[in-house]
Each structure stands twice: as C-alpha cells, then as structure tokens.
Design an enzyme around this catalytic site. Structure first.
Site, short mmCIF file in Angstrom:
data_model
loop_
_atom_site.label_atom_id
_atom_site.label_comp_id
_atom_site.label_asym_id
_atom_site.label_seq_id
_atom_site.Cartn_x
_atom_site.Cartn_y
_atom_site.Cartn_z
N ASP A 1 2.38 3.79 12.79
CA ASP A 1 2.95 3.56 11.36
C ASP A 1 2.93 4.87 10.86
O ASP A 1 2.49 6.00 11.34
CB ASP A 1 2.10 2.45 10.85
CG ASP A 1 2.86 2.01 9.53
OD1 ASP A 1 3.96 1.80 9.42
OD2 ASP A 1 2.02 2.23 8.31
N SER A 2 3.63 4.92 9.73
CA SER A 2 3.85 6.22 8.94
C SER A 2 2.52 6.26 8.00
O SER A 2 2.42 7.41 7.54
CB SER A 2 4.99 6.07 7.73
OG SER A 2 4.88 4.83 7.13
N CYS B 1 5.29 -0.88 12.71
CA CYS B 1 6.01 -0.31 11.38
C CYS B 1 7.40 -0.82 11.49
O CYS B 1 7.90 -0.67 12.42
CB CYS B 1 6.11 1.37 11.28
SG CYS B 1 7.22 2.14 10.09
N GLU C 1 -0.35 2.12 -0.71
CA GLU C 1 -0.94 3.66 -0.33
C GLU C 1 -1.82 4.09 -1.62
O GLU C 1 -2.71 5.10 -1.40
CB GLU C 1 0.22 4.32 -0.08
CG GLU C 1 0.78 4.30 1.27
CD GLU C 1 0.18 4.78 2.51
OE1 GLU C 1 -0.67 5.83 2.43
OE2 GLU C 1 0.64 4.13 3.47
N CYS D 1 7.72 -5.50 6.25
CA CYS D 1 7.08 -4.17 6.15
C CYS D 1 5.48 -4.25 6.56
O CYS D 1 5.02 -5.38 5.88
CB CYS D 1 7.44 -3.43 4.94
SG CYS D 1 6.59 -1.87 4.58
N THR D 2 4.84 -3.71 7.17
CA THR D 2 3.67 -3.86 7.58
C THR D 2 2.56 -3.47 6.48
O THR D 2 1.50 -3.83 6.36
CB THR D 2 3.06 -3.16 8.81
OG1 THR D 2 3.55 -1.65 8.77
CG2 THR D 2 3.87 -3.75 10.21
N HIS D 3 3.08 -2.66 5.39
CA HIS D 3 2.33 -2.72 4.22
C HIS D 3 2.18 -3.71 3.53
O HIS D 3 1.28 -3.63 2.66
CB HIS D 3 2.92 -1.34 3.30
CG HIS D 3 2.62 0.00 3.78
ND1 HIS D 3 3.18 0.42 5.03
CD2 HIS D 3 1.93 0.94 3.44
CE1 HIS D 3 2.66 1.64 4.85
NE2 HIS D 3 1.83 1.95 3.90
N1 DGL Z 1 4.96 0.34 7.24
C1 DGL Z 1 6.20 0.87 7.11
C2 DGL Z 1 7.09 -0.30 7.54
O1 DGL Z 1 6.50 -1.35 8.14
C3 DGL Z 1 6.63 1.12 5.80
C4 DGL Z 1 6.22 2.68 5.22
C5 DGL Z 1 7.16 3.67 4.83
O2 DGL Z 1 8.23 3.74 4.09
O3 DGL Z 1 6.78 4.64 5.55
O4 DGL Z 1 8.25 -0.35 7.26
#
Ligand code: DGL
Length: 268
Positions: free
Chosen positions: A13-14, A76, A155, A187-189
């Site tokens: 992931d990022s 991600c 974050e 989005c995984t966040h």
């Molecule tokens: N976790 C990333 C996703 O699922 C998003 C975070 C980012 O923008 O880098 O899209």
C-alpha cells in the site's frame, strides 16, 4: 492457482491503509507468513496520475517478488483500480486486488440497487467500481464520491471526533440524500474511519469493506490447510521512508502487535 508452500504472502500500500487488509489476513489465516510494504516515501497515491500509480505499483510488486513471495495482495484500492491488470499480466504469482472482492460484497448486500462508492481521487477517476458494478447489473445506480481528506486524517491518527464528523458529513451527506443502502469503502485506509462513517449513515445503510472478501479469496487459493495455525505467524514490515510514525500507528491499528518496520533505501 496455488501458493508454493512456505512462501510468504506479500502486500503493499502507499502507507498504513493496507494494514486493514493485513489485520483480517492475520485473523483468518494465522499460519501464514507475510511481507508488508508501505511506500510511505511516495504517499499518497490517490492524488497521482494513472501512469505514475502503475509505475509505483510495479516497483512495489517487484520488491515483494525479489523477496520471493508466493502471492501478492494489492492492499491499496488506488493501485488496484489503476494497475491490477498490469500486475496480473506481468507477475508469475497470483495477484489479488481490492475491487473485485468489494464489488462482490456490495452486490450481495444491496436491496435497493443504489450503491455509494467512496475512494481517493485516482480511484474515483478510474471508474473501475462503476464499471465493475454495472457489468454485473446494468440497472444499478452507482454514486461515487472522492474523499481526499480521509486518508490524511487516518495517517495523522485522527479516527474519530468533531473534525472527523464534519468531514464525514461533507462527503457522505449527498450519498445519504440520494438514498444509497450500501456504501463501499473503496480505499483501504477508510475502514479505520468505519465508526464515524457508519454512525453518520445510520442503521439502514450497510458499509462494505474489502478485507474480509480478500481474506476469503486468499484462503481459497491456499486451500483448507491455511486456517490451521501450524506454525507461528511471522510478518515482516518494510517502509520506504520514516519508520517511527508507521510503527506507532501500525501497533494501534493491528492491536497489540509490536511492529518494527525496516526502512529500505530503494525498491530496486
Ligand atoms: N490506501 C490507499 C487506497 O486504498 C489510498 C492512500 C493514498 O492515497 O495513497 O486507495
């Protein structure tokens, strides 16, 4: 598809978001080894172009392949939305993304056929959720909403409270007004914000996240042996920048696990 025995499952992931997928994998497939890569030097992905996201995703997957993982979970949505087909075509191991599993869950859940999709700018711009949902049922109404402030909140460790509630209302009020009965956290966040999101949407709306469906898909590839804790779980964490904040927040997100990420200078 099957996973060569003894090989770890790689995830990337990022940043921290993919940990919501790892948490579910730890819970349901405890006997596996995992290698998690958070590309926090280049975070966020959600504001980047498709070309850049594909390049970053290739590099992250390449790093995990060098560690000889047996399967890659693109943890991600932004990377899955833009780079999954590239990775599937180029890699010699099974690759699992987030979009298919989330779409599958949403289709099982919706009664009204009105589905909301929340994601980063890049995920919403890719239209992959709209297309994947409509491909299954052309009569669905899909309302997508980019939520660029959600990821920075997560974050920063801001998972609830007055400010979060205001941002949730800003993004979700239009979906609520249009009467969606299912909302995909694309989005995984975002699962880390599930409490304020579910509270705002109320009981009549089901919030879908991809991690359970991903764990199920990984379990299918691994076969029945995967759920038996035959040996202790081992997870390696790698980041491309600062470890301190990652370790601190990862420990909170994953419960009481002591996370000691290794900072890598280069993915090559
Ligand atoms: N976790 C990333 C996703 O699922 C998003 C975070 C980012 O923008 O880098 O899209």
């Amino acid at each position: 598809m099957s996973l060569s025995s003894g090989k770890a499952i790689g995830l990337f992931d990022s940043g921290l978001g993919g940990l919501t997928v790892l948490r579910e994998l730890h819970r349901t497939l405890p006997s596996q080894s995992y290698a998690y890569l958070g590309d926090n030097a280049r975070f966020p992905y959600g504001t980047k172009s498709a070309e850049t996201i594909i390049r970053y995703s290739r590099e992250c997957a390449g790093f995990l392949m060098k560690r000889e993982v047996g399967l890659i979970v693109v943890a991600c949505n932004t990377a899955s939305a833009n780079a999954l087909s590239t990775l599937e075509a180029e890699l010699s191991v099974p690759v699992i993304g987030t979009v298919g599993p989330a779409v599958h869950e949403a289709l099982e859940t919706t009664r009204s056929g009105k589905i909301g999709v929340l994601g980063t700018n890049a995920t919403v711009a890719s239209k992959v959720y709209d297309e994947a949902l409509k491909e299954q049922d052309a009569a669905l109404t899909v309302i997508s909403q980019a939520c660029p402030l959600f990821v920075p909140l997560v974050e920063a460790g801001m998972l609830d409270g007055e400010i979060v509630d205001k941002v949730v209302e800003l993004y979700l009020a239009p979906l609520k007004e249009q009467g969606v009965d299912t909302v995909i956290l694309g989005c995984t966040h975002y699962p880390l914000l599930i409490k304020p999101i579910a509270r705002f949407l109320g009981d009549g709306v089901t919030v879908v996240e991809c991690s359970k469906a991903i764990a199920r898909d990984v379990g299918k590839i691994l076969g029945p042996v995967a759920t038996t804790p035959a040996k202790p779980l081992s997870t390696e964490y790698f980041v491309t920048d600062e470890v301190g904040q990652f370790n601190q927040l990862a420990a909170i997100f994953l419960g009481d696990r002591a996370v000691q990420a290794v900072r890598i200078e280069s993915l090559y």
